[in-house]
Scaffold this motif. Structure first.
Motif, PDB file in Angstrom:
ATOM      1  N   THR A   1       0.832  -1.205   0.000  1.00 55.68           N
ATOM      2  CA  THR A   1       0.000   0.000   0.000  1.00 55.68           C
ATOM      3  C   THR A   1       0.865   1.254   0.000  1.00 55.68           C
ATOM      4  O   THR A   1       0.642   2.184  -0.790  1.00 55.68           O
ATOM      5  N   ALA A   2       1.865   1.287   0.872  1.00 54.06           N
ATOM      6  CA  ALA A   2       2.755   2.450   0.944  1.00 54.06           C
ATOM      7  C   ALA A   2       3.540   2.619  -0.353  1.00 54.06           C
ATOM      8  O   ALA A   2       3.729   3.740  -0.848  1.00 54.06           O
ATOM      9  N   LEU A   3       3.988   1.508  -0.925  1.00 59.14           N
ATOM     10  CA  LEU A   3       4.748   1.557  -2.171  1.00 59.14           C
ATOM     11  C   LEU A   3       3.876   2.055  -3.315  1.00 59.14           C
ATOM     12  O   LEU A   3       4.298   2.905  -4.112  1.00 59.14           O
ATOM     13  N   LEU A   4       2.658   1.545  -3.395  1.00 58.36           N
ATOM     14  CA  LEU A   4       1.748   1.950  -4.462  1.00 58.36           C
ATOM     15  C   LEU A   4       1.408   3.428  -4.342  1.00 58.36           C
ATOM     16  O   LEU A   4       1.401   4.158  -5.342  1.00 58.36           O
ATOM     17  N   GLU A   5       1.153   3.891  -3.129  1.00 60.13           N
ATOM     18  CA  GLU A   5       0.833   5.303  -2.929  1.00 60.13           C
ATOM     19  C   GLU A   5       1.995   6.194  -3.346  1.00 60.13           C
ATOM     20  O   GLU A   5       1.814   7.199  -4.030  1.00 60.13           O
ATOM     21  N   ARG A   6       3.203   5.826  -2.928  1.00 62.12           N
ATOM     22  CA  ARG A   6       4.351   6.676  -3.251  1.00 62.12           C
ATOM     23  C   ARG A   6       4.671   6.654  -4.738  1.00 62.12           C
ATOM     24  O   ARG A   6       4.846   7.704  -5.372  1.00 62.12           O
ATOM     25  N   GLU A   7       4.746   5.449  -5.312  1.00 57.53           N
ATOM     26  CA  GLU A   7       5.145   5.339  -6.709  1.00 57.53           C
ATOM     27  C   GLU A   7       4.097   5.920  -7.649  1.00 57.53           C
ATOM     28  O   GLU A   7       4.428   6.609  -8.610  1.00 57.53           O
ATOM     29  N   SER A   8       2.831   5.642  -7.380  1.00 59.97           N
ATOM     30  CA  SER A   8       1.790   6.172  -8.261  1.00 59.97           C
ATOM     31  C   SER A   8       1.745   7.687  -8.177  1.00 59.97           C
ATOM     32  O   SER A   8       1.589   8.375  -9.191  1.00 59.97           O
ATOM     33  N   GLY A   9       1.917   8.233  -6.967  1.00 53.81           N
ATOM     34  CA  GLY A   9       1.932   9.685  -6.829  1.00 53.81           C
ATOM     35  C   GLY A   9       3.097  10.311  -7.566  1.00 53.81           C
ATOM     36  O   GLY A   9       2.942  11.299  -8.295  1.00 53.81           O
ATOM     37  N   LEU A  10       4.271   9.726  -7.401  1.00 55.11           N
ATOM     38  CA  LEU A  10       5.474  10.249  -8.050  1.00 55.11           C
ATOM     39  C   LEU A  10       5.368  10.174  -9.567  1.00 55.11           C
ATOM     40  O   LEU A  10       5.611  11.163 -10.281  1.00 55.11           O
ATOM     41  N   LEU A  11       4.985   9.008 -10.081  1.00 54.82           N
ATOM     42  CA  LEU A  11       4.939   8.830 -11.526  1.00 54.82           C
ATOM     43  C   LEU A  11       3.774   9.587 -12.154  1.00 54.82           C
ATOM     44  O   LEU A  11       3.887  10.085 -13.277  1.00 54.82           O
ATOM     45  N   THR A  12       2.667   9.705 -11.434  1.00 56.22           N
ATOM     46  CA  THR A  12       1.538  10.481 -11.947  1.00 56.22           C
ATOM     47  C   THR A  12       1.924  11.943 -12.106  1.00 56.22           C
ATOM     48  O   THR A  12       1.609  12.582 -13.117  1.00 56.22           O
ATOM     49  N   ARG A  13       2.616  12.485 -11.111  1.00 58.76           N
ATOM     50  CA  ARG A  13       3.043  13.890 -11.214  1.00 58.76           C
ATOM     51  C   ARG A  13       4.008  14.091 -12.370  1.00 58.76           C
ATOM     52  O   ARG A  13       3.984  15.130 -13.033  1.00 58.76           O
ATOM     53  N   ARG A  14       4.857  13.098 -12.632  1.00 63.02           N
ATOM     54  CA  ARG A  14       5.778  13.215 -13.765  1.00 63.02           C
ATOM     55  C   ARG A  14       5.032  13.128 -15.094  1.00 63.02           C
ATOM     56  O   ARG A  14       5.297  13.886 -16.027  1.00 63.02           O
ATOM     57  N   LEU A  15       4.100  12.180 -15.177  1.00 63.61           N
ATOM     58  CA  LEU A  15       3.375  11.971 -16.428  1.00 63.61           C
ATOM     59  C   LEU A  15       2.521  13.176 -16.809  1.00 63.61           C
ATOM     60  O   LEU A  15       2.346  13.485 -17.986  1.00 63.61           O
ATOM     61  N   TRP A  16       1.970  13.846 -15.798  1.00 61.01           N
ATOM     62  CA  TRP A  16       1.060  14.957 -16.062  1.00 61.01           C
ATOM     63  C   TRP A  16       1.613  16.274 -15.529  1.00 61.01           C
ATOM     64  O   TRP A  16       0.870  17.133 -15.077  1.00 61.01           O
ATOM     65  N   ALA A  17       2.927  16.426 -15.606  1.00 63.82           N
ATOM     66  CA  ALA A  17       3.571  17.610 -15.033  1.00 63.82           C
ATOM     67  C   ALA A  17       3.329  18.867 -15.862  1.00 63.82           C
ATOM     68  O   ALA A  17       3.194  19.966 -15.317  1.00 63.82           O
ATOM     69  N   GLU A  18       3.277  18.718 -17.180  1.00 62.05           N
ATOM     70  CA  GLU A  18       3.178  19.885 -18.049  1.00 62.05           C
ATOM     71  C   GLU A  18       1.724  20.313 -18.223  1.00 62.05           C
ATOM     72  O   GLU A  18       0.849  19.478 -18.443  1.00 62.05           O
ATOM     73  N   PRO A  19       1.446  21.616 -18.143  1.00 56.92           N
ATOM     74  CA  PRO A  19       0.074  22.082 -18.388  1.00 56.92           C
ATOM     75  C   PRO A  19      -0.310  21.873 -19.845  1.00 56.92           C
ATOM     76  O   PRO A  19       0.553  21.804 -20.727  1.00 56.92           O
ATOM     77  N   LEU A  20      -1.613  21.754 -20.086  1.00 64.01           N
ATOM     78  CA  LEU A  20      -2.085  21.672 -21.465  1.00 64.01           C
ATOM     79  C   LEU A  20      -1.832  23.017 -22.145  1.00 64.01           C
ATOM     80  O   LEU A  20      -2.151  24.070 -21.594  1.00 64.01           O
TER      81      LEU A  20
END
Length: 204
Positions: free
Chosen positions: A64-83
């Motif tokens: 659970t802790a790993l999924l929360e951290r990794e998904s949060g980190l990678l999600t922010r990277r994937l969607w970092a740039e504004p449209l």
């Protein structure tokens, strides 16, 4: 006289958890999700099994802790740039190209996270963490879409929530397809066809 033994490094709880989650990522990336356990993380981190047990309690809590951290980190990277303040199809196409570039940059890590998420969805103990990951991704997309609407001052032909769901579904499908195939020959065409369909969402 013998040299004194090297002093052990003691970490506070937060630093220890970060260290162990880093070790869990290494296990997951190098050995696969199936190899993830309290013992394998302890071995990778070079600590006793009881240290991991104390920090997380159980494998479910570790995952659970790993999924929360990794998904949060990678999600922010994937969607970092504004449209970009472009027509909707062009703006989303540019975002999806950036999205694929990030998948390409850390492909194995994204593959393992997808595998971990699938495992969590099938587990009653971990389903909540998987749902939280999905909501976090949806929230990032919603933030970008709302900022794009504000920048364009345009009117959508459908509710914002519908557009967010469409972009979310497209991104999830694109990620699953590209991670499975690595098909760089057709990725531009796939994004272009999807983007063309978004034109109907923006009122002329």
């Amino acid at each position: 006289m013998n040299d004194p033994s090297p002093r052990r490094t003691y970490l506070d709880v937060d630093d220890r958890r970060r260290q162990l989650l880093d070790a869990a990522v290494e296990v997951m990336v190098h050995d696969g999700v199936a190899a993830l356990s309290l013992r394998s993380v302890a071995q990778r981190a070079g600590v006793a099994h009881r240290v991991v047990s104390y920090a997380f309690g159980s494998k479910a809590d570790l995952v659970t802790a790993l999924l929360e951290r990794e998904s949060g980190l990678l999600t922010r990277r994937l969607w970092a740039e504004p449209l970009a303040p472009l027509p909707l199809g062009d703006a989303v196409a540019a975002a999806l190209h950036t999205f694929v570039a990030e998948l390409r940059r850390e492909r194995v890590r994204h593959e393992r996270l997808a595998e971990l998420t699938a495992m969590a969805r099938s587990s009653e103990a971990l389903a909540g963490a998987a749902r939280a990951e999905t909501e976090a991704v949806r929230g990032e997309i919603e933030r970008l879409v709302e900022a794009w609407i504000a920048s364009r001052g345009g009117v959508l032909t459908a509710p914002t929530a519908t557009l967010v769901a469409v972009v979310h579904a497209a991104a999830e499908g694109l990620a699953a397809w590209w991670l499975a195939t690595g098909d760089d020959d057709h990725v531009d065409d796939v994004i272009r066809v999807f983007a063309a369909g978004l034109a109907a969402f923006e009122r002329a």
